[in-house]
Design a protein around this motif. Structure first.
Motif, short mmCIF file in Angstrom:
data_model
loop_
_atom_site.label_atom_id
_atom_site.label_comp_id
_atom_site.label_asym_id
_atom_site.label_seq_id
_atom_site.Cartn_x
_atom_site.Cartn_y
_atom_site.Cartn_z
N ASN A 46 0.81 -1.21 0.00
CA ASN A 46 0.00 0.00 0.00
C ASN A 46 0.85 1.26 0.00
OD1 ASN A 46 -1.56 2.13 2.05
ND2 ASN A 46 -2.86 1.25 0.48
N ARG A 65 2.33 10.17 -5.88
CA ARG A 65 0.88 9.96 -5.89
C ARG A 65 0.15 11.14 -6.52
NH1 ARG A 65 -1.53 5.82 -2.89
NH2 ARG A 65 -0.15 4.02 -3.05
N SER A 112 -2.13 10.90 -9.99
CA SER A 112 -3.53 11.29 -10.06
C SER A 112 -3.82 12.28 -11.18
CB SER A 112 -3.96 11.91 -8.73
OG SER A 112 -3.33 13.16 -8.53
N VAL A 121 -5.62 13.03 -4.68
CA VAL A 121 -6.00 11.61 -4.75
C VAL A 121 -7.51 11.43 -4.76
CG1 VAL A 121 -3.86 10.85 -3.66
CG2 VAL A 121 -5.85 11.34 -2.23
N TYR A 122 -8.27 12.45 -4.37
CA TYR A 122 -9.72 12.37 -4.45
C TYR A 122 -10.27 13.12 -5.67
CZ TYR A 122 -10.25 10.13 0.09
OH TYR A 122 -10.20 9.24 1.13
N GLU A 140 -12.66 11.20 -11.25
CA GLU A 140 -12.26 10.59 -12.51
C GLU A 140 -13.44 10.63 -13.48
OE1 GLU A 140 -9.37 9.56 -13.39
OE2 GLU A 140 -8.30 9.64 -11.49
N GLN A 178 -17.02 7.91 -8.21
CA GLN A 178 -16.35 8.66 -7.15
C GLN A 178 -17.36 8.93 -6.05
OE1 GLN A 178 -13.25 9.32 -6.94
NE2 GLN A 178 -13.10 10.78 -5.28
N ASP A 235 -11.27 2.85 1.54
CA ASP A 235 -10.92 3.58 0.33
C ASP A 235 -9.77 4.55 0.59
OD1 ASP A 235 -11.74 4.57 -2.50
OD2 ASP A 235 -11.76 6.40 -1.30
N ALA A 236 -9.80 5.22 1.74
CA ALA A 236 -8.70 6.13 2.09
C ALA A 236 -7.39 5.37 2.26
CB ALA A 236 -9.04 6.91 3.36
N GLU A 252 -6.61 2.60 0.60
CA GLU A 252 -6.17 2.23 -0.74
C GLU A 252 -5.60 3.43 -1.50
OE1 GLU A 252 -9.68 0.55 -2.36
OE2 GLU A 252 -9.47 -1.38 -1.29
N ARG A 253 -6.05 4.63 -1.17
CA ARG A 253 -5.51 5.83 -1.82
C ARG A 253 -4.21 6.29 -1.19
NH1 ARG A 253 -9.73 8.51 -4.88
NH2 ARG A 253 -11.74 7.50 -4.50
#
Length: 650
Positions: A79, A298, A302, A327-328, A331, A336, A606-607, A609-610
């Motif tokens: 990760n 990262r 993105s 990262v948020y 897309e 999302q 999710d956070a 994984e980001r």
């Protein structure tokens, strides 16, 4: 002698209860016999406290722990983009006595004799070293086993070994079943402790912490700290101990690493070109640590181009402030669920919660502690009245009591909800039937009190409907024994099934569902008994259509009613103080206030994984304290935010 005690305290009382049940089925029993049977049930339960403490099965505990530590390290390394070889080239400085790269240092630490201190600046890779150690273990049978222990979670009231045992048991709950073996593993030098983050300990406590570690920990250990915290009394205490300093990453190494991992990303190519053109420039100065390299990579991945102009401090600030919005970023063709603003708001609440508690460990089962004091009792009272009110009304309709059942159900539901709200929350558990023999009187009294909250409403209902106290006593005794048996069957969560926060939540939810199922079975038996004696024992006989049915039909109706009431009674009573139940209260409240999402575990996963969060056993943590501090501070100023990505990508 022990067997004789078991016979008198467990077997004989249970045998008496069995005989009493047989007599009941044949021709009924007196009130005196019912009281004696209930007392025998309590004696049999108390007799389980006399059982000898189970022996620790520690022969394979160390191998199992090593395997769990390695698996967790692999997950986290993946990760965080931390491969065990070929990662960010972190150099070390130790006066020539120790290896010069962090990978070689990890290999050395696994075989060293004695303590080593690792110092470095913020984000220099000190925590990364804790991940590399398990990955460098040659096999699961290697000793000592490297375990990372964040010093920020060490409470002053706990001794060193006690805290280590509690911390390991929290991350790997299977260790709770073998406390003696764990104690031997700690005391015998079977662990290579990585005491991480001396700088996160309050300055007034650092010297005492170092003294305790140096005097109490057997054999080897690693102590990590920022450079500025390893001075004065702390440094003097460990004079003569090898000190390794993690050095800034060179610009050429940063450029080579970014190019090898993300060379096909246009934004990364811009960074690499600037680093190669200005190896001594401000961008190279800013990207001199694994943390900043990770954030920059990262952000580029993105689709953002991080700000690379200004002083090194401004560039670092821009990377930290722009990481979450990047990262948020929505897309075009991807689902999302959270916008950057929503994610920032949720993360800010979580960071503030951790800041107020003075910890970096985010445990989902502790979030209810942020609720106002009146919220849990209010929610439990609403739940109790909403569930028991209609159920009691339905039972009243069956027996011709009219609307009285509604008021009775509302009163019982309100009282029960308030009572269970006062119970102390349980640690996450699992549905693993296993008789617990290491009980205490305090545990027994708590379970008896909780069981009475569950069974007293049923006894009151039976007293109202049936003529004779024996029916109510039988109902209460059997239900109470069943409730206590279910309590004994709910063991702490097992790391084999719950190596992550979601696993602990699933296990605790399964434990509550087991209580629903067990309550249904016990209620089925009690309801069948009451239905069988309905014709002769019912007190209220006017307008009761059940009396027009045959005896087996009455038994079936009683079994069905008892199963529903038993399942609801057991389940709600177990759920209210459970970790899952209190977490549900917190989710509902904070989602209504829009400070956390209703699907909180999905958001946390999710956070993770980001790359915003990391995991340590059942806990989530922010990827770095800089990100946690930034989340508390709120949205970045406009000049720190990353520019919007271009509409099209080359």
């Amino acid at each position: 002698m022990r067997r004789l005690k078991t016979v008198f305290l467990v077997i004989l009382p249970l045998a008496f209860v069995l005989l009493a049940v047989v007599r009941l089925a044949v021709g009924g029993w007196s009130d005196v016999e019912a009281v004696i049977a209930a007392a025998a049930l309590v004696v049999a339960y108390v007799g389980t406290l006399r059982g000898e403490r189970p022996q620790d099965e520690g022969s394979d505990l160390a191998d199992r722990l090593a395997d769990q530590v390695t698996q967790a390290a692999r997950r986290e390394a993946g990760n965080r983009d931390v491969p065990d070889r070929g990662g960010i080239p972190i150099r070390c400085e130790s006066g020539g006595a120790l290896p010069a790269t962090v990978e070689e240092l990890a290999d050395h630490l696994l075989t060293m004799k004695g303590p080593v201190v690792v110092i470095g600046e913020r984000g220099s890779g000190k925590t990364t070293l804790g991940l590399l150690l398990p990955l460098a273990m040659p096999s699961a049978r290697h000793r000592p086993i490297p375990v990372t222990l964040p010093l920020s979670s060490w409470e002053p009231r706990l001794g060193l070994r006690e805290w280590v045992a509690l911390r390991l048991a929290a991350e790997y709950p299977f260790l709770r079943a073998a406390p003696r073996a764990l104690e031997r593993l700690i005391g015998g030098g079977g662990l290579l402790a990585v005491f991480d983050g001396l700088d996160e300990v309050p300055p007034a406590r650092r010297a005492e912490v170092v003294r305790t570690i140096d005097e109490s920990w057997p054999r080897s250990y690693v102590l990590t700290s920022r450079v500025e915290a390893f001075t004065g009394p702390v440094a003097r205490r460990l004079a003569g101990t090898p000190v390794v300093r993690l050095l800034p990453v060179r610009a050429a190494d940063v450029a080579g690493y970014l190019e090898s991992r993300w060379g096909d990303v246009p934004e990364t190519a811009t960074l690499v070109a600037r680093l190669r053109a200005e190896p001594g420039g401000r961008l190279a100065e800013a990207l001199d640590s694994p943390l900043m390299i990770f954030l920059a990579a990262r952000i580029c991945e993105s689709g953002h181009a991080p700000r690379i102009d200004g002083t090194a401090a401004r560039i670092r600030q821009g990377l930290v402030a722009g990481f979450v919005p990047a990262v948020y970023r929505p897309e075009p063709e991807a689902d999302q669920p959270w916008s950057p603003d929503e994610a920032a708001r949720y993360l800010r609440f979580l960071a503030d919660f951790l800041h107020r508690r003075g910890t970096h460990d985010l445990a989902w089962w502790e979030l209810h502690q942020a609720l106002p004091r009146a919220v849990v009792p209010a929610l439990q009272a609403v739940l109790g009245t909403a569930v028991l009110g209609p159920l009691c009304a339905a039972v009243s309709a069956l027996f011709g009591l009219g609307a009285a059942g509604w008021w009775f159900g509302l009163a019982i539901g309100l009282a029960s909800g308030l009572a269970v709200a006062l119970a102390r929350q349980h640690h996450p558990r699992e549905a693993r039937p296993k008789l617990r023999k290491t009980l205490t009187r305090r545990y027994l009294l708590r379970r008896l009190g909780q069981g009475l909250v569950c069974v007293v409403p049923g006894m009151v209902i039976v007293l109202v409907l049936y003529d004779g106290v024996s029916y109510a006593l039988t109902d209460g005794a059997v239900l109470l024994l069943g409730f206590l048996a279910v309590s004994l069957a709910l063991a702490p969560a097992n790391a084999d099934k719950a190596g992550a926060p979601d696993g602990f939540l699933r296990n605790d939810r399964a434990a509550v569902l087991l209580a629903f199922a067990a309550g249904g079975l016990v209620g089925l038996a009690v309801g069948a008994y009451l239905g069988w004696w309905m014709q002769s024992g019912l007190r209220v006989r006017d307008h009761v259509w059940l009396l027009t049915l045959g005896r087996w039909q009455q038994t079936l109706a009683g079994a069905t009613t008892g199963a529903v009431l038993g399942a609801v009674g057991f389940g709600v009573t177990m759920m209210a103080p459970s970790a899952w139940g209190r977490f549900a209260d917190a989710r509902l409240w904070f989602a209504a206030r829009r400070v956390l999402p209703l699907r909180l575990m999905t958001f946390l996963r999710d956070a993770y994984e980001r790359g915003v969060l990391r995991r340590t056993g059942p806990y989530y943590q922010f990827r770095h304290e800089l990100l946690q501090d930034q989340a508390v501070a709120g949205p970045p100023p406009p000049e720190s935010a990353p520019p919007a990505p271009p509409a099209t990508r080359a």
